[in-house]
Design a protein around this motif. Structure first.
Motif, PDB file in Angstrom:
ATOM      1  N   UNK A 265     -12.856  37.153  11.630  1.00 23.58           N
ATOM      2  CA  UNK A 265     -13.526  36.630  10.438  1.00 23.58           C
ATOM      3  C   UNK A 265     -12.812  35.375   9.945  1.00 23.58           C
ATOM      4  N   UNK A 266     -13.289  34.854   8.803  1.00 18.98           N
ATOM      5  CA  UNK A 266     -12.567  33.763   8.152  1.00 18.98           C
ATOM      6  C   UNK A 266     -11.146  34.200   7.808  1.00 18.98           C
ATOM      7  N   UNK A 267     -10.994  35.457   7.366  1.00 21.11           N
ATOM      8  CA  UNK A 267      -9.667  35.958   6.999  1.00 21.11           C
ATOM      9  C   UNK A 267      -8.702  35.872   8.187  1.00 21.11           C
ATOM     10  N   UNK A 268      -9.184  36.226   9.373  1.00 16.68           N
ATOM     11  CA  UNK A 268      -8.343  36.156  10.582  1.00 16.68           C
ATOM     12  C   UNK A 268      -7.924  34.713  10.839  1.00 16.68           C
ATOM     13  N   UNK A 269      -8.875  33.798  10.728  1.00 15.33           N
ATOM     14  CA  UNK A 269      -8.588  32.387  11.005  1.00 15.33           C
ATOM     15  C   UNK A 269      -7.675  31.760   9.957  1.00 15.33           C
ATOM     16  N   UNK A 270      -7.864  32.120   8.691  1.00 11.84           N
ATOM     17  CA  UNK A 270      -6.987  31.618   7.632  1.00 11.84           C
ATOM     18  C   UNK A 270      -5.554  32.108   7.864  1.00 11.84           C
ATOM     19  N   UNK A 271      -5.420  33.368   8.224  1.00 12.73           N
ATOM     20  CA  UNK A 271      -4.097  33.908   8.524  1.00 12.73           C
ATOM     21  C   UNK A 271      -3.475  33.187   9.719  1.00 12.73           C
ATOM     22  N   UNK A 272      -4.291  32.844  10.696  1.00 14.29           N
ATOM     23  CA  UNK A 272      -3.816  32.128  11.893  1.00 14.29           C
ATOM     24  C   UNK A 272      -3.253  30.754  11.500  1.00 14.29           C
ATOM     25  N   UNK A 273      -3.975  30.065  10.599  1.00 14.41           N
ATOM     26  CA  UNK A 273      -3.505  28.752  10.126  1.00 14.41           C
ATOM     27  C   UNK A 273      -2.154  28.906   9.425  1.00 14.41           C
ATOM     28  N   UNK A 274      -2.030  29.936   8.590  1.00 17.28           N
ATOM     29  CA  UNK A 274      -0.769  30.174   7.877  1.00 17.28           C
ATOM     30  C   UNK A 274       0.380  30.431   8.845  1.00 17.28           C
ATOM     31  N   UNK A 275       0.078  31.151   9.926  1.00 15.63           N
ATOM     32  CA  UNK A 275       1.111  31.446  10.931  1.00 15.63           C
ATOM     33  C   UNK A 275       1.538  30.183  11.682  1.00 15.63           C
ATOM     34  N   UNK A 276       0.591  29.269  11.901  1.00 17.80           N
ATOM     35  CA  UNK A 276       0.897  28.046  12.638  1.00 17.80           C
ATOM     36  C   UNK A 276       1.612  26.996  11.783  1.00 17.80           C
ATOM     37  N   UNK A 277       1.465  27.127  10.472  1.00 24.65           N
ATOM     38  CA  UNK A 277       2.140  26.192   9.564  1.00 24.65           C
ATOM     39  C   UNK A 277       3.637  26.498   9.550  1.00 24.65           C
ATOM     40  N   UNK A 278       4.428  25.527   9.856  1.00 23.79           N
ATOM     41  CA  UNK A 278       5.876  25.759  10.004  1.00 23.79           C
ATOM     42  C   UNK A 278       6.613  25.571   8.680  1.00 23.79           C
TER      43      UNK A 278
END
Length: 278
Positions: A265-278
């Motif tokens: 979902x959007x929630x999964x993708x938003x969490x993915x962005x947060x994980x990729x942000x260093x």
């Protein structure tokens, strides 16, 4: 480190204010909406109570900036008078709705020149935009395009061309999947550096106010616009990580238009962005 602003394109079903609750639930803190169905010209009314609830919910929860995405039917580049008139009318309703909702940006694709040629299409777009009476506090953003057929916006020169021609104060929205489809390789750190440097040289990064962060299901330069989950398309994890962490983009809000498929979902993708942000 600047606070990450990331959200998604949320539905306004049941009331425009529901989009704020939905993006919070998805883990986001900014967002994008349609004010009406993007496949029709008819605009619904947003009553004052609904607008006030949207504004107050967004303010109380520090969710923003928001952006309104204009109708898919709008074609600013068209040489056809009737389509131009409908497009200008639709855009006027969008900027007025933005003012009512306290939304700072209205995002629009340039559209297709359908035979007018690139220069003619850019002239048409600039003059159409100049017909708008844009309220204070609202800015129109020209979105980068995948560039299929006679659609304009796939080349950064097209974006610069409209900004240069138009008396309105315009800015831009970069869509990563569109840019990739148009031939800007965002799949490596080096490619991201080159693309952002070119965008800065051609348009100016001071004009980049929003990003549609999407991965791509198709190869670079194919002009095919189909979005993929963050890090799982052909831009991939390396490219997405480099883009999200690029020093010149840390202040730019990111909104996702990723698919809702494969149980993601959007929630999964938003969490993915947060994980990729260093």
């Amino acid at each position: 480190m600047t606070e990450l602003r990331v959200g998604a394109h949320e539905s306004i079903a049941g009331g425009v204010y529901n989009a704020v609750d939905d993006v919070i639930e998805d883990g986001g803190n900014c967002g994008q909406i349609f004010t009406h169905s993007p496949q029709v010209w008819k605009h619904g009314e947003i009553d004052e109570e609904e607008a006030e609830r949207f504004r107050s919910t967004a303010d109380e929860n520090d969710v923003g900036p928001w952006v309104i995405h204009s109708s898919y039917l709008v074609n600013l580049c068209t040489p056809k008078d009737d389509l131009r008139e409908k497009s200008v009318d639709s855009m006027q309703k969008e900027v007025d709705a933005a003012a009512e909702l306290g939304v700072p940006y209205v995002n629009v694709h340039l559209g297709a020149h359908t035979g007018a040629g690139v220069e003619g299409g850019l002239d048409n777009a600039a003059s159409a935009l100049e017909e708008l009476d844009v309220p204070d506090g609202v800015t129109v953003l020209i979105e980068s395009d995948a560039g299929s057929g006679t659609k304009l916006g796939g080349d950064f020169e097209h974006l610069a061309g409209v900004l240069d021609r138009c008396d309105l104060d315009l800015d831009i929205c970069l869509d990563t999947a569109h840019a990739f489809a148009a031939g800007y390789d965002l799949s490596t750190e080096e490619g991201v550096e080159e693309t952002i440097a070119e965008l800065d040289e051609v348009v100016g990064l001071e004009h980049l106010k929003y990003v549609h962060l999407n991965d791509s299901k198709h190869e670079c330069g194919t002009n095919k616009d189909e979005h993929a989950h963050i890090g799982e398309g052909l831009i991939g994890e390396e490219g997405m990580r480099a883009f999200i962490n690029h020093e010149d983009l840390l202040d730019v809000p990111l909104v996702l238009e990723t698919p809702t498929e494969d149980g993601k979902s959007f929630a999964w993708n938003i969490q993915r962005v947060k994980e990729l942000r260093e």
